[in-house]
Design a protein around this motif. Structure first.
Motif, mmCIF file in Angstrom:
data_model
loop_
_atom_site.group_PDB
_atom_site.id
_atom_site.type_symbol
_atom_site.label_atom_id
_atom_site.label_comp_id
_atom_site.label_asym_id
_atom_site.label_seq_id
_atom_site.Cartn_x
_atom_site.Cartn_y
_atom_site.Cartn_z
ATOM 1 N N PHE A 1 0.833 -1.209 0.000
ATOM 2 C CA PHE A 1 0.000 0.000 0.000
ATOM 3 C C PHE A 1 0.862 1.252 0.000
ATOM 4 C CE2 PHE A 1 -3.523 -2.745 1.446
ATOM 5 C CZ PHE A 1 -4.471 -2.348 0.520
ATOM 6 N N SER B 1 0.795 4.245 -2.832
ATOM 7 C CA SER B 1 0.792 5.685 -2.548
ATOM 8 C C SER B 1 1.956 6.387 -3.236
ATOM 9 C CB SER B 1 0.879 5.925 -1.037
ATOM 10 O OG SER B 1 -0.268 5.459 -0.402
ATOM 11 N N GLU C 1 1.160 6.877 -6.820
ATOM 12 C CA GLU C 1 0.213 7.982 -6.965
ATOM 13 C C GLU C 1 0.929 9.325 -6.843
ATOM 14 O OE1 GLU C 1 -3.971 7.567 -5.378
ATOM 15 O OE2 GLU C 1 -2.873 6.130 -4.126
ATOM 16 N N LEU D 1 -2.545 -2.797 -7.319
ATOM 17 C CA LEU D 1 -3.751 -3.149 -6.571
ATOM 18 C C LEU D 1 -4.434 -4.374 -7.167
ATOM 19 C CD1 LEU D 1 -5.115 0.442 -5.945
ATOM 20 C CD2 LEU D 1 -4.365 -1.166 -4.169
ATOM 21 N N ARG E 1 -9.804 -2.401 1.689
ATOM 22 C CA ARG E 1 -8.870 -1.297 1.424
ATOM 23 C C ARG E 1 -8.451 -1.276 -0.047
ATOM 24 N NH1 ARG E 1 -3.451 0.208 4.875
ATOM 25 N NH2 ARG E 1 -2.888 2.024 3.654
ATOM 26 N N SER F 1 -9.216 1.802 -2.498
ATOM 27 C CA SER F 1 -8.113 2.465 -3.205
ATOM 28 C C SER F 1 -8.351 2.478 -4.709
ATOM 29 C CB SER F 1 -6.784 1.776 -2.878
ATOM 30 O OG SER F 1 -6.483 1.884 -1.507
ATOM 31 N N ARG G 1 -10.888 5.154 -5.454
ATOM 32 C CA ARG G 1 -10.321 6.497 -5.328
ATOM 33 C C ARG G 1 -9.461 6.862 -6.540
ATOM 34 N NH1 ARG G 1 -5.931 7.585 -3.453
ATOM 35 N NH2 ARG G 1 -5.566 5.604 -2.425
#
Length: 85
Positions: free
Chosen positions: A7, A11, A14, A26, A40, A44, A47
Motif C-alpha cells: 500500500f 501511494s 500515486e 492493486l 482497502r 483504493s 479512489r
C-alpha cells in the motif's frame, strides 16, 4: 504476508503521477491474496479511478466495499465518494 508495504508503494506511485502503476499493483494484490485487506484494495481502486475520471469503475469499486464489507473502516468514505459523484 503483510500487504502494508505494498500500500505504501501504491501511494508512492500515486505521488509520482503514475496512477496506472498503482492500479496494476492493486489488481495484482487482489489476485495474490483475495482475502487480505480487500476492502482497502477496492476503496483504493475506487479512489484512483475517480481521480482518473473513470466514474463507472470508481462507482463499482466503492459499491463493492459497501455491499461486501459492512463493518469496514472504509465504508463511510466509500459512501461519501458515491454521494459526491
Amino acid at each position: 504476508h503483510n500487504s502494508l508495504p505494498l500500500f505504501h508503494l501504491v501511494s508512492l506511485y500515486e505521488d509520482l503521477g503514475a496512477p496506472q502503476k498503482a492500479l496494476n499493483l492493486l489488481e495484482e494484490m487482489l489476485k495474490r491474496d483475495a482475502s487480505l485487506m480487500q476492502d482497502r484494495i477496492y476503496f483504493s481502486l475506487g479512489r484512483i479511478y475517480a481521480d482518473l475520471g473513470e466514474k463507472e469503475k470508481s462507482h463499482e469499486s466503492f459499491q463493492y466495499v459497501i455491499d461486501h464489507f459492512p463493518s469496514s473502516p472504509f465504508l463511510s468514505y466509500a459512501k461519501a465518494f458515491l454521494l459526491n459523484e
